[in-house]
Design an enzyme around this catalytic site. Structure first.
Site, PDB file in Angstrom:
ATOM      1  CG  HIS A  32      -1.679   1.130   1.291  1.00  0.00           C
ATOM      2  ND1 HIS A  32      -2.591   1.472   2.655  1.00  0.00           N
ATOM      3  CD2 HIS A  32      -2.422   1.974   0.299  1.00  0.00           C
ATOM      4  CE1 HIS A  32      -3.157   2.697   1.927  1.00  0.00           C
ATOM      5  NE2 HIS A  32      -3.402   2.809   0.971  1.00  0.00           N
ATOM      6  CD  GLU A  60      -0.708   0.705   5.807  1.00  0.00           C
ATOM      7  OE1 GLU A  60      -1.589   0.878   5.020  1.00  0.00           O
ATOM      8  OE2 GLU A  60      -1.370   0.355   7.312  1.00  0.00           O
ATOM      9  CG  ASN A  79      -6.680   4.428   4.326  1.00  0.00           C
ATOM     10  OD1 ASN A  79      -6.596   5.726   4.321  1.00  0.00           O
ATOM     11  ND2 ASN A  79      -6.467   3.736   3.117  1.00  0.00           N
TER      12      ASN A  79
HETATM   13  N1  CAA Z   1       3.704  14.032  -7.843  1.00  0.00           N
HETATM   14  C1  CAA Z   1       5.029  14.250  -7.690  1.00  0.00           C
HETATM   15  N2  CAA Z   1       5.702  14.976  -6.713  1.00  0.00           N
HETATM   16  C2  CAA Z   1       4.960  15.957  -5.988  1.00  0.00           C
HETATM   17  C3  CAA Z   1       3.577  15.783  -6.141  1.00  0.00           C
HETATM   18  C4  CAA Z   1       3.036  14.659  -7.020  1.00  0.00           C
HETATM   19  N3  CAA Z   1       1.796  14.705  -7.206  1.00  0.00           N
HETATM   20  N4  CAA Z   1       3.083  17.014  -5.623  1.00  0.00           N
HETATM   21  C5  CAA Z   1       4.009  17.484  -4.813  1.00  0.00           C
HETATM   22  N5  CAA Z   1       5.176  16.806  -5.378  1.00  0.00           N
HETATM   23  C6  CAA Z   1       6.490  17.172  -4.861  1.00  0.00           C
HETATM   24  C7  CAA Z   1       6.833  18.610  -5.519  1.00  0.00           C
HETATM   25  O1  CAA Z   1       7.210  18.542  -6.771  1.00  0.00           O
HETATM   26  C8  CAA Z   1       8.019  19.269  -4.260  1.00  0.00           C
HETATM   27  O2  CAA Z   1       9.145  18.475  -4.668  1.00  0.00           O
HETATM   28  P1  CAA Z   1      10.446  19.060  -4.309  1.00  0.00           P
HETATM   29  O3  CAA Z   1      10.513  19.544  -2.706  1.00  0.00           O
HETATM   30  O4  CAA Z   1      11.443  18.111  -4.472  1.00  0.00           O
HETATM   31  O5  CAA Z   1      10.581  20.476  -5.076  1.00  0.00           O
HETATM   32  C9  CAA Z   1       7.471  18.479  -2.944  1.00  0.00           C
HETATM   33  O6  CAA Z   1       6.644  17.295  -3.374  1.00  0.00           O
HETATM   34  C10 CAA Z   1       6.849  19.358  -2.156  1.00  0.00           C
HETATM   35  O7  CAA Z   1       5.649  19.950  -2.906  1.00  0.00           O
HETATM   36  P2  CAA Z   1       5.249  21.371  -2.917  1.00  0.00           P
HETATM   37  O8  CAA Z   1       6.186  22.274  -2.371  1.00  0.00           O
HETATM   38  O9  CAA Z   1       4.255  21.730  -4.230  1.00  0.00           O
HETATM   39  O10 CAA Z   1       3.730  21.437  -1.802  1.00  0.00           O
HETATM   40  P3  CAA Z   1       3.992  20.714  -0.175  1.00  0.00           P
HETATM   41  O11 CAA Z   1       5.268  21.129   0.336  1.00  0.00           O
HETATM   42  O12 CAA Z   1       2.706  21.137   0.181  1.00  0.00           O
HETATM   43  O13 CAA Z   1       3.840  19.221  -0.325  1.00  0.00           O
HETATM   44  C11 CAA Z   1       2.640  17.167  -0.392  1.00  0.00           C
HETATM   45  C12 CAA Z   1       2.797  18.632  -1.102  1.00  0.00           C
HETATM   46  C13 CAA Z   1       3.691  16.412  -0.399  1.00  0.00           C
HETATM   47  C14 CAA Z   1       1.276  16.725  -1.209  1.00  0.00           C
HETATM   48  C15 CAA Z   1       2.177  17.685   1.054  1.00  0.00           C
HETATM   49  O14 CAA Z   1       1.082  18.658   0.980  1.00  0.00           O
HETATM   50  C16 CAA Z   1       1.796  16.202   1.983  1.00  0.00           C
HETATM   51  O15 CAA Z   1       2.737  15.645   2.341  1.00  0.00           O
HETATM   52  N6  CAA Z   1       0.333  16.242   1.945  1.00  0.00           N
HETATM   53  C17 CAA Z   1      -0.224  15.000   2.879  1.00  0.00           C
HETATM   54  C18 CAA Z   1       0.002  13.749   1.849  1.00  0.00           C
HETATM   55  C19 CAA Z   1      -0.640  12.610   2.625  1.00  0.00           C
HETATM   56  O16 CAA Z   1      -1.260  12.966   3.570  1.00  0.00           O
HETATM   57  N7  CAA Z   1      -0.731  11.646   1.681  1.00  0.00           N
HETATM   58  C20 CAA Z   1      -1.321  10.550   2.119  1.00  0.00           C
HETATM   59  C21 CAA Z   1      -2.634  10.252   1.451  1.00  0.00           C
HETATM   60  S1  CAA Z   1      -3.474   8.835   2.197  1.00  0.00           S
HETATM   61  C22 CAA Z   1      -3.180   7.570   1.177  1.00  0.00           C
HETATM   62  O17 CAA Z   1      -2.284   8.068  -0.005  1.00  0.00           O
HETATM   63  C23 CAA Z   1      -3.520   6.441   1.325  1.00  0.00           C
HETATM   64  C24 CAA Z   1      -4.829   6.148   1.142  1.00  0.00           C
HETATM   65  O18 CAA Z   1      -5.255   4.676   0.858  1.00  0.00           O
HETATM   66  C25 CAA Z   1      -6.082   7.034   0.895  1.00  0.00           C
END
Ligand code: CAA
Length: 284
Positions: free
Chosen positions: A140, A152, A190
């Site tokens: 996961h 995971e 989750n």
């Molecule tokens: N794909 C690839 N890279 C990405 C991206 C994407 N969709 N979104 C952001 N990035 C990269 C950016 O390019 C940037 O890279 P560098 O630092 O190398 O330049 C880095 O991530 C940080 O991006 P930003 O500065 O634009 O924005 P941010 O600091 O707000 O980070 C984020 C964005 C990483 C998404 C952050 O907001 C975050 O960690 N959010 C929480 C995400 C989370 O909780 N995910 C789990 C969701 S639950 C799940 O997935 C499981 C499920 O089963 C539902």
């Protein structure tokens, strides 16, 4: 077992991310989907991500070309006939997954491992659709896959220890951190994340605070990178609802009942970022 060839099923947000990190780690990857347009979208996302790395000076054009060269599109499931590992990231629907796994069981080599990126469906039930339940496992990944460190690793009831070990080792080669989890609804991620998001939606529904205030409290007060309502939009409200329903049904406990506001938004087609509207609205 030595993993070299990987097939990723599903070129959506998760599948394309998984294919990208596998190709970056040196694996030969077949990215499979049902339609050419889905593959095109997946390859375009991967190319965009790699180009950003080149622009930031973290990757050379040659490396980008080599990574893209290790990725092959696939529209025929028979292409799984020579892979060592399949990572399925298709839609979250048990009928579709069991059908896919039963087909893959016929096509993939006998020693191939069949993994699923399901976010909450039982690994044991998916494994039962095959004649090799000991080689079926959950992997996961978190969204966005190229950024998030966690995978995971979920053991089904019959998953063999050697299979677990191969997948744990392979995950480390992706520059990710594997965490071992047993097969219960929602696993760990989750089981904890979704009730928090659901509670944030109840907090909005009951008028305790505005959406912006709820998100601000969790961002500034708990140091979460995104507030729970922004995160729900990012994950997809349909996915959030589906996972809450899986927890509700799986445990038979009303503490997991999905918030009526979440149901209403999903019925309205307000699915979050991907549909342009969820708790917030999105341009473009
Ligand atoms: N794909 C690839 N890279 C990405 C991206 C994407 N969709 N979104 C952001 N990035 C990269 C950016 O390019 C940037 O890279 P560098 O630092 O190398 O330049 C880095 O991530 C940080 O991006 P930003 O500065 O634009 O924005 P941010 O600091 O707000 O980070 C984020 C964005 C990483 C998404 C952050 O907001 C975050 O960690 N959010 C929480 C995400 C989370 O909780 N995910 C789990 C969701 S639950 C799940 O997935 C499981 C499920 O089963 C539902």
């Amino acid at each position: 077992m030595n993993i070299q060839k990987v097939m990723v099923i599903g070129a959506g947000q998760m599948g394309s991310g998984i294919a990208q990190v596998c190709a970056m780690a040196g694996y030969d990857v077949k990215l499979h989907d049902l339609k050419q347009e889905y593959l095109d979208r997946g390859f375009s996302t991967i190319t965009k991500n790699l180009t950003r790395q080149v622009d930031k000076g973290r990757m050379s054009e040659d490396d980008k070309a080599a990574i893209l060269g290790r990725l092959t599109p696939s529209l025929d499931l028979q292409n799984a006939s020579d892979v060592d590992l399949v990572i399925e990231a298709a839609v979250e629907n048990m009928d579709i997954k069991t059908k896919l796994f039963s087909q893959l069981d016929e096509i993939a080599p006998q020693n191939a491992i069949l993994a699923t990126n399901t976010s909450s469906l039982p690994i044991t039930e998916i494994a039962a659709a095959t004649k090799r339940p000991e080689k079926v496992i959950g992997m996961h990944f978190m969204n966005p896959v190229p950024v998030m460190k966690l995978v995971e690793i979920i053991r089904g009831l019959a998953t063999a220890d050697e299979v677990y070990q191969v997948i744990e080792d392979m995950t480390k080669t992706l520059n990710k951190v594997p965490v071992e989890v047993n097969d219960f609804p929602g696993f760990v991620s989750n089981r904890i994340l979704m009730p928090m998001i659901n509670e944030a939606i109840y907090t909005l529904y009951e008028g305790v605070a505005t959406k912006e205030a709820i998100d601000e409290v969790m961002k500034l007060g708990m140091n979460h990178p995104m507030g729970p309502l922004t995160l729900a939009d990012f994950i997809g409200l349909d996915t959030c609802l589906y996972i809450m329903e899986t927890l509700h049904e799986g445990f038979g406990d009303d503490k997991y009942r999905p918030c009526p506001l979440l149901r209403k938004y999903v019925k309205a087609g307000w699915l979050g970022k991907k549909s342009g509207r969820g708790f917030y609205t999105y341009e473009g």
